[in-house]
Design a protein around this motif. Sequence first.
Motif, PDB file in Angstrom:
ATOM      1  N   ILE A  27       0.808  -1.318   0.311  1.00  0.00           N
ATOM      2  CA  ILE A  27      -0.038   0.032  -0.010  1.00  0.00           C
ATOM      3  C   ILE A  27       1.079   1.346  -0.114  1.00  0.00           C
ATOM      4  CG2 ILE A  27      -1.638   1.381   1.379  1.00  0.00           C
ATOM      5  CD1 ILE A  27      -2.995  -1.085  -0.036  1.00  0.00           C
ATOM      6  N   VAL A  28       1.807   1.336   0.791  1.00  0.00           N
ATOM      7  CA  VAL A  28       2.954   2.403   0.988  1.00  0.00           C
ATOM      8  C   VAL A  28       3.241   2.547  -0.575  1.00  0.00           C
ATOM      9  CG1 VAL A  28       5.018   3.271   1.838  1.00  0.00           C
ATOM     10  CG2 VAL A  28       3.339   2.338   3.232  1.00  0.00           C
ATOM     11  N   ALA A  29       3.921   1.332  -1.062  1.00  0.00           N
ATOM     12  CA  ALA A  29       4.505   1.640  -2.428  1.00  0.00           C
ATOM     13  C   ALA A  29       3.361   2.029  -3.633  1.00  0.00           C
ATOM     14  CB  ALA A  29       5.331   0.276  -2.777  1.00  0.00           C
ATOM     15  N   GLN A  30       2.264   1.655  -3.539  1.00  0.00           N
ATOM     16  CA  GLN A  30       1.314   1.843  -4.317  1.00  0.00           C
ATOM     17  C   GLN A  30       0.996   3.201  -4.350  1.00  0.00           C
ATOM     18  OE1 GLN A  30      -0.440  -0.636  -6.741  1.00  0.00           O
ATOM     19  NE2 GLN A  30      -0.639   1.363  -7.472  1.00  0.00           N
ATOM     20  N   TYR A  31       0.462   4.046  -3.183  1.00  0.00           N
ATOM     21  CA  TYR A  31       0.072   5.162  -3.073  1.00  0.00           C
ATOM     22  C   TYR A  31       1.024   6.015  -2.594  1.00  0.00           C
ATOM     23  CZ  TYR A  31      -4.545   3.311  -3.716  1.00  0.00           C
ATOM     24  OH  TYR A  31      -5.781   2.579  -4.118  1.00  0.00           O
ATOM     25  N   GLY A  32       2.221   5.605  -2.538  1.00  0.00           N
ATOM     26  CA  GLY A  32       3.400   6.554  -2.201  1.00  0.00           C
ATOM     27  C   GLY A  32       4.352   6.669  -3.303  1.00  0.00           C
ATOM     28  N   VAL A  33       4.801   5.523  -3.639  1.00  0.00           N
ATOM     29  CA  VAL A  33       6.082   5.678  -4.722  1.00  0.00           C
ATOM     30  C   VAL A  33       5.345   5.908  -6.334  1.00  0.00           C
ATOM     31  CG1 VAL A  33       7.561   3.956  -6.106  1.00  0.00           C
ATOM     32  CG2 VAL A  33       7.572   3.856  -3.684  1.00  0.00           C
ATOM     33  N   MET A  84      -3.826  -7.869  -1.238  1.00  0.00           N
ATOM     34  CA  MET A  84      -3.228  -6.362  -1.589  1.00  0.00           C
ATOM     35  C   MET A  84      -4.052  -5.693  -2.532  1.00  0.00           C
ATOM     36  SD  MET A  84       1.047  -6.686  -1.770  1.00  0.00           S
ATOM     37  CE  MET A  84       0.932  -7.910  -3.185  1.00  0.00           C
ATOM     38  N   THR A  85      -4.422  -6.464  -3.716  1.00  0.00           N
ATOM     39  CA  THR A  85      -5.308  -5.983  -4.589  1.00  0.00           C
ATOM     40  C   THR A  85      -6.558  -5.446  -3.898  1.00  0.00           C
ATOM     41  OG1 THR A  85      -4.235  -7.231  -6.415  1.00  0.00           O
ATOM     42  CG2 THR A  85      -6.327  -5.921  -6.830  1.00  0.00           C
ATOM     43  N   THR A  86      -7.253  -6.027  -3.276  1.00  0.00           N
ATOM     44  CA  THR A  86      -8.399  -5.889  -2.485  1.00  0.00           C
ATOM     45  C   THR A  86      -8.261  -4.484  -1.662  1.00  0.00           C
ATOM     46  OG1 THR A  86      -9.069  -8.004  -2.619  1.00  0.00           O
ATOM     47  CG2 THR A  86     -10.387  -6.845  -1.113  1.00  0.00           C
ATOM     48  N   CYS A  87      -7.414  -4.370  -0.948  1.00  0.00           N
ATOM     49  CA  CYS A  87      -7.232  -3.291   0.069  1.00  0.00           C
ATOM     50  C   CYS A  87      -6.865  -2.352  -0.805  1.00  0.00           C
ATOM     51  CB  CYS A  87      -6.054  -3.656   0.935  1.00  0.00           C
ATOM     52  SG  CYS A  87      -6.116  -4.876   2.292  1.00  0.00           S
ATOM     53  N   SER A  88      -5.815  -2.278  -1.809  1.00  0.00           N
ATOM     54  CA  SER A  88      -5.594  -1.246  -2.703  1.00  0.00           C
ATOM     55  C   SER A  88      -6.916  -0.560  -3.473  1.00  0.00           C
ATOM     56  CB  SER A  88      -4.516  -1.530  -3.871  1.00  0.00           C
ATOM     57  OG  SER A  88      -4.486  -0.577  -4.674  1.00  0.00           O
ATOM     58  N   ILE A 192      10.020   1.314 -12.986  1.00  0.00           N
ATOM     59  CA  ILE A 192      10.241   2.135 -11.707  1.00  0.00           C
ATOM     60  C   ILE A 192       9.458   1.298 -10.777  1.00  0.00           C
ATOM     61  CG2 ILE A 192       9.829   4.106 -10.351  1.00  0.00           C
ATOM     62  CD1 ILE A 192      10.948   5.648 -12.725  1.00  0.00           C
ATOM     63  N   GLY A 193       7.987   1.170 -11.103  1.00  0.00           N
ATOM     64  CA  GLY A 193       7.046   0.787 -10.101  1.00  0.00           C
ATOM     65  C   GLY A 193       7.564  -0.934  -9.827  1.00  0.00           C
ATOM     66  N   TYR A 194       7.906  -1.659 -10.686  1.00  0.00           N
ATOM     67  CA  TYR A 194       8.335  -2.945 -10.427  1.00  0.00           C
ATOM     68  C   TYR A 194       9.501  -3.081  -9.730  1.00  0.00           C
ATOM     69  CZ  TYR A 194       5.026  -4.272 -14.365  1.00  0.00           C
ATOM     70  OH  TYR A 194       4.062  -4.424 -15.203  1.00  0.00           O
ATOM     71  N   SER A 195      10.501  -2.115  -9.909  1.00  0.00           N
ATOM     72  CA  SER A 195      11.895  -2.162  -9.384  1.00  0.00           C
ATOM     73  C   SER A 195      11.558  -1.700  -7.935  1.00  0.00           C
ATOM     74  CB  SER A 195      12.804  -1.339 -10.199  1.00  0.00           C
ATOM     75  OG  SER A 195      13.194  -1.715 -11.443  1.00  0.00           O
ATOM     76  N   PHE A 196      10.949  -0.672  -7.607  1.00  0.00           N
ATOM     77  CA  PHE A 196      10.732  -0.012  -6.350  1.00  0.00           C
ATOM     78  C   PHE A 196       9.890  -0.971  -5.590  1.00  0.00           C
ATOM     79  CE2 PHE A 196      12.642   3.977  -7.729  1.00  0.00           C
ATOM     80  CZ  PHE A 196      13.322   4.528  -6.566  1.00  0.00           C
ATOM     81  N   GLY A 197       9.074  -1.503  -6.051  1.00  0.00           N
ATOM     82  CA  GLY A 197       8.167  -2.372  -5.366  1.00  0.00           C
ATOM     83  C   GLY A 197       8.953  -3.773  -4.690  1.00  0.00           C
ATOM     84  N   THR A 218       3.054  -3.170  -7.160  1.00  0.00           N
ATOM     85  CA  THR A 218       3.374  -1.778  -7.204  1.00  0.00           C
ATOM     86  C   THR A 218       3.204  -1.167  -8.704  1.00  0.00           C
ATOM     87  OG1 THR A 218       4.445  -2.057  -5.242  1.00  0.00           O
ATOM     88  CG2 THR A 218       4.970  -0.098  -6.866  1.00  0.00           C
ATOM     89  N   GLY A 219       3.779  -1.842  -9.706  1.00  0.00           N
ATOM     90  CA  GLY A 219       4.135  -1.617 -11.089  1.00  0.00           C
ATOM     91  C   GLY A 219       2.772  -1.527 -12.034  1.00  0.00           C
TER      92      GLY A 219
END
Length: 299
Positions: A27-33, A84-88, A192-197, A218-219
């Motif tokens: 969630i942090v990666a999805q809505y932060g990164v 994760m997808t549900t919470c996102s 970037i999303g795949y890598s940072f996740g 994330t990506g």
Amino acid sequence: MVSMGCTMEISKIKKNILKPKGVAIAIVAQYGVMPLTAFTLSKAFQLQGLMAVAVLICGCSPGGAFSNILALALKGDMNLSIVMTTCSTVLALGMMPLLLYLYCQGFPNLHKLLPYAQIVASLAMILVPCGIGIMINHYRPKYANIFMKVGVITLCACVIVVILLLFIDMGSTWLTVLHPSLIAICVIMPMIGYSFGYIISSLFRLNHSQRRTVAMETGCQNIQLCAAILKVAFPPAEMGPLFMLPMVFGFFQITEATMLIVLFRCYERFAGEKKVTDNNVNEPLKKLNADKPEGPQLL
């Protein structure tokens, strides 16, 4: 989605809910990164007006169901992926208005135009078929393998068809009508999303299957939701060719993920063959050492 549900277990779902370390990281990666990445790339490529807004909408979107499909292909943790997808998606009801309000200051009413019905529909499209798969796996486990095999075959066929259709349908169009900066961002942002996740989940010491799962979550953005927001928020005359941006973003999202899947499968096969070879080479030596008497021997 039913086949993905067949890979899940109720006990493991409860574990991810009661100990939501992986979910929190995603969630942090999805809505932060991703929103920050979209904002940074918009500034770096000096995008203005609707072009910047379209990129920011893609960056602020939740993870889509396609991230679950990619996690399945990468042998990720499907229990974690679906949770994760549900919470996102649930958090998107509040996080997307907040993020669009913060990042799109030049468009003050944009955060009020979100298609909440489509967000809820996306959530239902994830939960209902997965719930059916979970029940099949729980009450009729012998049928779960059949659904999983059919699901994997369907997955491979759909990915190939989607990539071909997107390329054939838009290949001669988006290269000429979309700004080169937008195409560059569509190439850079998913990677970037795949890598940072993967990096963030590695720092928090998740296991390898969970790292791959968080990377995909994330990506992968919900490109259908991006397209719906652009359609609802702006008239077609104002959008012009920008309505194609989510599809182009999705094309590169799928293509790059497919490349990662192929590399992972090749590495897995090579590592497996190497392990078998090493075991075969070392087996005679292990047998010889086992036959040797231990310690000093008395004559």
